[in-house]
Design a protein around this motif. Structure first.
Motif, short mmCIF file in Angstrom:
data_model
loop_
_atom_site.label_atom_id
_atom_site.label_comp_id
_atom_site.label_asym_id
_atom_site.label_seq_id
_atom_site.Cartn_x
_atom_site.Cartn_y
_atom_site.Cartn_z
N ALA A 178 0.80 -1.23 0.00
CA ALA A 178 0.00 0.00 0.00
C ALA A 178 0.83 1.28 0.00
CB ALA A 178 -0.92 0.00 1.21
N LEU A 179 0.39 2.24 -0.81
CA LEU A 179 1.04 3.54 -0.83
C LEU A 179 0.84 4.27 0.49
CD1 LEU A 179 1.53 6.11 -3.50
CD2 LEU A 179 0.27 6.86 -1.48
N PHE A 180 -0.29 4.08 1.17
CA PHE A 180 -0.52 4.84 2.41
C PHE A 180 0.53 4.51 3.47
CE2 PHE A 180 -3.35 1.16 3.36
CZ PHE A 180 -2.84 0.79 4.60
N ALA A 181 1.23 3.38 3.28
CA ALA A 181 2.35 3.03 4.16
C ALA A 181 3.69 3.34 3.50
CB ALA A 181 2.29 1.56 4.53
N GLY A 182 3.65 4.05 2.37
CA GLY A 182 4.87 4.51 1.71
C GLY A 182 5.43 3.60 0.65
N HIS A 183 4.72 2.51 0.30
CA HIS A 183 5.26 1.53 -0.64
C HIS A 183 4.90 1.86 -2.09
CE1 HIS A 183 6.45 -1.24 2.56
NE2 HIS A 183 5.29 -0.96 3.15
N TYR A 184 5.75 1.44 -2.99
CA TYR A 184 5.50 1.54 -4.42
C TYR A 184 6.44 0.58 -5.13
CZ TYR A 184 9.77 4.40 -4.51
OH TYR A 184 11.06 4.86 -4.37
N ALA A 185 6.32 0.45 -6.45
CA ALA A 185 7.21 -0.43 -7.20
C ALA A 185 7.52 0.21 -8.54
CB ALA A 185 6.57 -1.80 -7.41
N VAL A 186 8.63 -0.20 -9.13
CA VAL A 186 9.00 0.20 -10.48
C VAL A 186 9.24 -1.07 -11.29
CG1 VAL A 186 10.72 1.36 -11.93
CG2 VAL A 186 10.03 2.38 -9.74
N LEU A 187 8.57 -1.16 -12.44
CA LEU A 187 8.74 -2.30 -13.34
C LEU A 187 9.41 -1.84 -14.62
CD1 LEU A 187 8.12 -5.31 -14.13
CD2 LEU A 187 6.03 -4.41 -15.21
N ASP A 188 10.52 -2.47 -14.97
CA ASP A 188 11.18 -2.24 -16.26
C ASP A 188 10.59 -3.25 -17.24
OD1 ASP A 188 12.95 -2.28 -18.47
OD2 ASP A 188 14.54 -1.43 -17.22
N THR A 189 9.84 -2.78 -18.23
CA THR A 189 9.14 -3.69 -19.13
C THR A 189 10.07 -4.29 -20.19
OG1 THR A 189 8.48 -1.89 -20.62
CG2 THR A 189 6.96 -2.45 -18.83
N GLU A 190 11.32 -3.87 -20.23
CA GLU A 190 12.29 -4.47 -21.15
C GLU A 190 13.08 -5.59 -20.47
OE1 GLU A 190 14.72 -1.50 -22.96
OE2 GLU A 190 13.02 -0.41 -23.79
N THR A 191 13.48 -5.37 -19.24
CA THR A 191 14.25 -6.39 -18.51
C THR A 191 13.38 -7.22 -17.58
OG1 THR A 191 14.74 -4.93 -16.63
CG2 THR A 191 16.24 -4.83 -18.53
#
Length: 211
Positions: A178-191
């Motif tokens: 959850a973002l409300f707890a400060g979490h996020y993710a980044v996905l590289d769609t090539e690798t």
């Protein structure tokens, strides 16, 4: 292409601003996986931040009344900008071989009871069969559970968002914390590298139990 992935904002404006600032310049697009709304008290500012950042996404169980079959009373209560942004959210969103849905994909996001379904994390074989049998996408991203989770059609991973992970082989179901707890993710769609992140939030969550 790099995608920022956020979910379960619940109007935590400070966390949202901090995460969007961290993602700015780092990703090509931010995708929101549902639950913008909490009480409505800070929805104006929340939607403004999302709109200004060009965030696209899907609706969650808390968002339904602002996104689907919006009542006259709701239209009279909320501003045009809020209704416009919330109205832009989709039931599901596909980008390449990725599917984004607030809930498990065998559930119907147009049905309120399905949106509110909470039977615990899908750790049994039957639930995994339902998830991977419902859609053909290779990567499936969800929110709703307020924690990290990674599964293949046959296995629950012990990965818990503590480090980057490669999603290059096979099919995967990923629950983003959850973002409300400060979490996020980044996905590289090539690798196909998935990189979890956590912001140093200036504000603690008011309630970590809301779904």
């Amino acid at each position: 292409m790099k995608l920022g992935i956020i979910t379960d904002i619940h109007e935590h404006v400070e966390c949202l601003r901090a995460v969007l600032d961290e993602l700015a310049g780092q990703v090509d697009q931010v995708v929101m996986v549902g639950d913008v709304v909490e009480t409505g008290e800070r929805i104006e500012e929340t939607c403004q931040l999302l709109s200004d950042a060009g965030v696209i996404g899907v609706w969650g169980n808390h968002d339904f009344g602002l996104c689907c079959d919006v009542s006259v009373e709701t239209r009279e209560t909320f501003s045009h900008d809020v209704l416009q942004y919330m109205g832009s959210l989709k039931p599901r969103l596909e980008i390449g071989d990725c599917l984004f849905s607030h809930i498990e994909p065998w559930l119907d996001p147009h049905v309120l009871e399905d949106l509110w379904f909470f039977g615990g994390l899908p750790t049994e074989g039957e639930r995994l069969d339902r998830i991977f049998g419902a859609v053909r996408n290779r990567l499936i991203f969800a929110g709703h559970y307020h924690r990290w989770m990674l599964a293949s059609p046959t296995t629950i991973s012990d990965w818990n968002g503590e480090s980057s992970i490669q999603l290059g082989d096979g099919r995967h179901f990923v629950v983003v914390n959850a973002l409300f707890a400060g979490h996020y993710a980044v996905l590289d769609t090539e690798t196909y590298e998935l990189m979890p992140g956590r912001t140093a939030s200036p504000r603690l969550p008011r309630n970590s139990n809301h779904r």
